[in-house]
Structures are given as C-alpha cells and as structure tokens.
Design a protein around this motif. Structure first.
Motif, PDB file in Angstrom:
ATOM      1  N   ASN A  25       2.364  77.314  17.310  1.00  0.00           N
ATOM      2  CA  ASN A  25       0.971  77.612  16.993  1.00  0.00           C
ATOM      3  C   ASN A  25       0.099  76.391  17.257  1.00  0.00           C
ATOM      4  N   GLY A  26      -1.214  76.604  17.123  1.00  0.00           N
ATOM      5  CA  GLY A  26      -2.159  75.574  17.508  1.00  0.00           C
ATOM      6  C   GLY A  26      -2.681  74.752  16.349  1.00  0.00           C
ATOM      7  N   LEU A  57      -8.676  80.671  16.546  1.00  0.00           N
ATOM      8  CA  LEU A  57      -8.563  79.328  15.989  1.00  0.00           C
ATOM      9  C   LEU A  57      -9.764  79.053  15.094  1.00  0.00           C
ATOM     10  N   GLN A  80      -9.809  72.480  20.949  1.00  0.00           N
ATOM     11  CA  GLN A  80      -8.431  72.863  21.266  1.00  0.00           C
ATOM     12  C   GLN A  80      -8.426  74.220  21.969  1.00  0.00           C
ATOM     13  N   TYR A  81      -7.679  74.302  23.071  1.00  0.00           N
ATOM     14  CA  TYR A  81      -7.578  75.541  23.841  1.00  0.00           C
ATOM     15  C   TYR A  81      -6.147  76.063  23.800  1.00  0.00           C
ATOM     16  N   THR A  82      -6.029  77.371  23.671  1.00  0.00           N
ATOM     17  CA  THR A  82      -4.729  78.030  23.745  1.00  0.00           C
ATOM     18  C   THR A  82      -4.659  78.810  25.056  1.00  0.00           C
ATOM     19  N   ASP A 132     -10.450  82.921  20.184  1.00  0.00           N
ATOM     20  CA  ASP A 132      -9.039  82.606  20.376  1.00  0.00           C
ATOM     21  C   ASP A 132      -8.274  82.562  19.068  1.00  0.00           C
ATOM     22  N   HIS A 168      -4.510  78.010  13.198  1.00  0.00           N
ATOM     23  CA  HIS A 168      -4.253  79.070  14.175  1.00  0.00           C
ATOM     24  C   HIS A 168      -4.090  80.366  13.392  1.00  0.00           C
ATOM     25  N   ILE A 182      -0.881  74.474  24.244  1.00  0.00           N
ATOM     26  CA  ILE A 182      -2.105  74.004  23.616  1.00  0.00           C
ATOM     27  C   ILE A 182      -2.641  72.803  24.391  1.00  0.00           C
ATOM     28  N   GLN A 226       2.902  80.165  25.343  1.00  0.00           N
ATOM     29  CA  GLN A 226       1.585  79.556  25.327  1.00  0.00           C
ATOM     30  C   GLN A 226       1.696  78.040  25.275  1.00  0.00           C
TER      31      GLN A 226
END
Length: 469
Positions: free
Chosen positions: A329-330, A276, A61-63, A274, A245, A104, A102
């Motif tokens: 949030n992620g 995470l 997972q990328y933020t 990040d 997150h 995700i 942001q």
C-alpha cells in the motif's frame, strides 16, 4: 450423394485440417497478446495544493497500477513553458511493475514564486506493441491571495462534540477504510471523531498562534500535535505528514467545511481519485516561549497526543485499517519522526495507522441549576414558578445570561422566578446559562399536574375543592 475422394485428396485433407488449426491457434495467440498488452492507471490525476507560501516543500504520492503484461514505467517532470520546474526529485524514477501489481512514486518539490496559478505535469511512460505511451498527472497550486510572502497559521483541534463556536468552521475529513476483513478499532476519548468501518475526522479551525510548547526542554510526554490548516506551522512547532492508502474499489472518500469553502482544509485532502488521503500536522515539542495550560477557546477540545501525555484530561485512540488488498500500500510518513509516537504507522510495514488523541481542556462549562414549585400537583390547574437555583460559572469566569425555554414553546430571560399557568400533564422548563467566554450549561426542571384527587399538604383529599388549590 456420396463424395468420392481420390488418394491425392485423402493425403491433402489432414494437411488442410492442420492448416486450419494452426490459423485458429495463431488467431487465439494474437487475441491473447492483444488482451495482455501492458496498460496503466495513475492516481491522483490532479492534485491541488492550495496556496502554500513560495519556498514551501511539497510531496505528492502517485500509485501506478499495471494491467495486462508487466512493463517498465519511467516517471519524469515535464518542464513548464515559462519557468524552471519546481520538482526536485521523483523516487523511484523508474520501476518494473508486474501484471496486476502496483508501484508508488513520490514526487517532491518546492513551491515556486509565481504571481498567480502554477502547475507541474508529471509523466508516466511505458511501452506497448504500438510504441511509447505517456500518462500525465498534474500538481497545481496558486499564489496566496494576499501576497507571496503571507503566512497563515490556522490549525485544527478536535472538538468534544460536532459543534464549533461562531467563526470557527467545522472541518470533516472522511476516509473509506479497507472493506475486506476490516479491523478498525477505537478506545477512550476520541471527541467528535467517528470510527466504525470507516473514519471521519472532525476538527475546529482556530488560530494556531494561541498554541505553544509546554516546556523549554524536550520531554516526549509534553509532545502534542494539531492539524495544520494554514501554509505554515506556528512558531516553535515542526511539521509532519501521514499518507493513508484507503479502500481502492468504489472509494467513497470525502471532505468538507461547514463554511462551504474547502480552502479551510488547507493542504489536507481525503477527496482523492486514487484513494489516498494526506493529513498534515504541526508538532509542539519544546521552545523558549511556552504555555502551562491550553488556551480557552469557548468549547471543549482535544489534540493529538500519545497515551502518556502530561496534560491529558482523557486519552484515546483510533485504529485505521488501510488498504492492503494489492499486497502493498501507499502509506507513508514524512517529517519529524517524533510524530510517530502520536500518528503511529502500525504493523510490520506500517500499512495501517493508530492515531492517539487526548482531551486537553477541563470541563469549564458553567453549571446550571433550577427549581420549580410545586414539583407535583393534584390540581387540574396550577401556577408553577420556575427559578434559578444557584447556577454558577467556573473559577475566573462570570455568568452573562440566563435563558429559559418551556415545553409549551414559550421563552423567558433572566434568573426568574418565571410563573407559568399549567394544565394537566407533564411540563418542563429548561434553563441555559452562558458565561463570558460563550460556554453554556443547561438544566431542566419538571412539574407534573394530575387530577383533583391527590392529597394536599394537610393530608386530606382534595376532592370537592375548587379548583383543588
């Protein structure tokens, strides 16, 4: 000297002032536009998956955080030079991100079959006044050292204390939780887990093949989970994962193994740029090969299980207040949904997490009992005798050793009696017994030596007696 202005000059002066104001305004607009050029940050910059078995599915997972003006961001996999990409999907493939917001992006793929290390480059592209800009992050892994088809079944259980037996590394995964209005909480049995304003999970790494489902039929009160540390969950268990997150600003996540080898952690990771964290679990629900009791591992431990767990000796939970300062949030949950009874996305949008735990083993430590004679003396000098006094092992076990440590620093072995020559003061002897599975129990006996004026057994004063014995 006064400067004279002719009518034509008087007419030009307001125009000159206006021109200067327009130039200044244009400069300010240009500076503002430059300051509001879109730019992004992408995390994590580099994700290492360890050595999973080829064919194993992965998810990263990328933020992406947008600064300056909003812009559209496209995500894509850059094809490796010598093979097809292992990436199967990127969701979403494109997103408009407003300023100071942001998005995700989730990248999924299948571990490739390669002889050594492999990498995937993930691009995130946006456009500013200079043209397209691409930020690249990396997903990396390597082939298992013992061959591409070797499967490992290590799992983590929750120790009662922050100690694991020899050959079982103690793993620590620290999550820096939300700083603002932190609402972390906990109750009941959580073993060696630390829960305050942050959370530190502790696990002992053990052989996962010792664990089995508790029943042949699927009953939710028999469900339990362990941390997946190998590349494969044990037989008759299924996987699920939770993304946390953590605190974004000045994040202080870390993880470590007592062995010094971070490969012990498997694909679990809290040490991310990040903020995470990802934890992977193996969930036991039902199966044909079952167990009725949890295996004896030489220490007291627990598993992850809901509060109604059928085999719980004690239960507890911790509440992780995850990052929400950005308005989203992620946090994500992947895998078997039955895991949500144990690792629970909490809140209307799952932005926080409740993790349920259960102590799974009875206290099987041996019981140590000792005695010392005399326990109190009025003598300036006495000879005290320390002895075992009925220490015992739990049913099905036997005592293997007796070890003594005395307050003056001396040691002895065997049940006793062990006689010590003691002067005035308080003195202790601690007996530690060890059973055939390596578990220990301890007891301490104390003797106090005072002066020469205490009564003796006949009720008379000891004054004048030599040496008060």
């Amino acid at each position: 000297m006064q400067t004279l202005m002719f009518p034509s000059q008087l007419q030009l002066e307001p125009m000159r002032r206006s021109s200067r104001l327009l130039a200044l305004f244009g400069l300010l607009v240009a500076m503002s536009a430059q300051a509001q050029e879109p730019s992004i940050s992408v995390g994590p910059g580099d994700t290492f998956l360890g050595s999973p078995v080829p064919g194993t599915e992965y998810s990263v997972q990328y933020t992406v955080v947008m600064f300056g003006l909003g812009a559209q961001v496209d995500a894509f996999a850059l094809k490796p030079a010598n093979r097809l990409t292992s990436v199967t999907s990127i969701t979403p493939s494109s997103a408009w991100i407003n300023a100071n917001q942001q998005a995700i992006f989730t990248v999924k793929g299948v571990v490739p079959s390669v002889p050594d290390a492999w990498a995937e480059d993930i691009g995130f592209r946006y456009t500013n006044s200079s043209g397209p800009v691409t930020i690249t992050s990396h997903i990396r892994g390597k082939a298992p050292s013992t061959g591409p088809t070797t499967r490992t079944y290590w799992v983590g259980v929750i120790p009662d204390t922050d100690t694991c037996p020899p050959g079982s590394p103690l793993l620590s995964l620290h999550m820096d939780n939300e700083d603002h209005d932190n609402e972390n909480n906990r109750a009941g049995w959580i073993g060696a887990t630390i829960s305050d304003r942050n959370t530190t999970f502790r696990f002992c790494r053990v052989d996962g093949l010792q664990f089995k489902p508790l029943a042949a039929t699927d009953v939710v009160t028999n469900h339990y989970a362990v941390l997946r540390l190998g590349n494969t969950c044990p037989n008759d268990s299924v996987s699920f994962s939770r993304w946390f997150h953590n605190q974004v600003r000045d994040n202080a996540n870390w993880d470590e193994s007592s062995s010094g080898d971070e490969a012990d952690l498997g694909a679990n990771d809290t040490d991310l740029n990040d903020a995470l964290s990802i934890l992977h679990f193996c969930l036991f629900k039902s199966g044909t090969n079952t167990m009725t009791e949890f295996p004896a591992l030489g220490f007291q431990y627990g598993v992850l299980a809901a509060s109604d767990f059928s085999k719980a000796v004690q239960t507890g939970w911790i509440y992780s207040d995850d990052e929400d300062t950005w308005g989203s949030n992620g946090n994500e949950f992947h895998g078997d949904l039955a895991g949500k009874r144990i690792v629970v996305p909490t809140g209307s949008d799952g932005r926080n997490t409740t993790i349920h735990m259960a102590r799974a083993t009875q206290d099987m430590r041996p019981v140590a009992r000792c005695t010392v004679s005399p326990t109190t003396s009025g003598a300036d000098l006495v000879f005290a005798s320390f002895n075992n006094n009925g220490s015992f092992a739990r049913p099905g076990r036997t005592l293997m050793s007796y070890a003594w440590r005395f307050s003056a620093g001396a040691t002895a072995s065997g049940p006793g009696p062990h006689t010590r020559r003691l002067g005035v003061g308080n003195h202790t002897g601690t007996l530690t017994v060890t059973d055939n599975l390596g578990e220990q129990g301890s007891a301490t006996c104390t003797v106090q030596v005072t002066g020469c004026n205490a009564p003796v057994s006949d009720g008379t004063s000891s004054a004048g007696r030599d040496p008060c014995l």
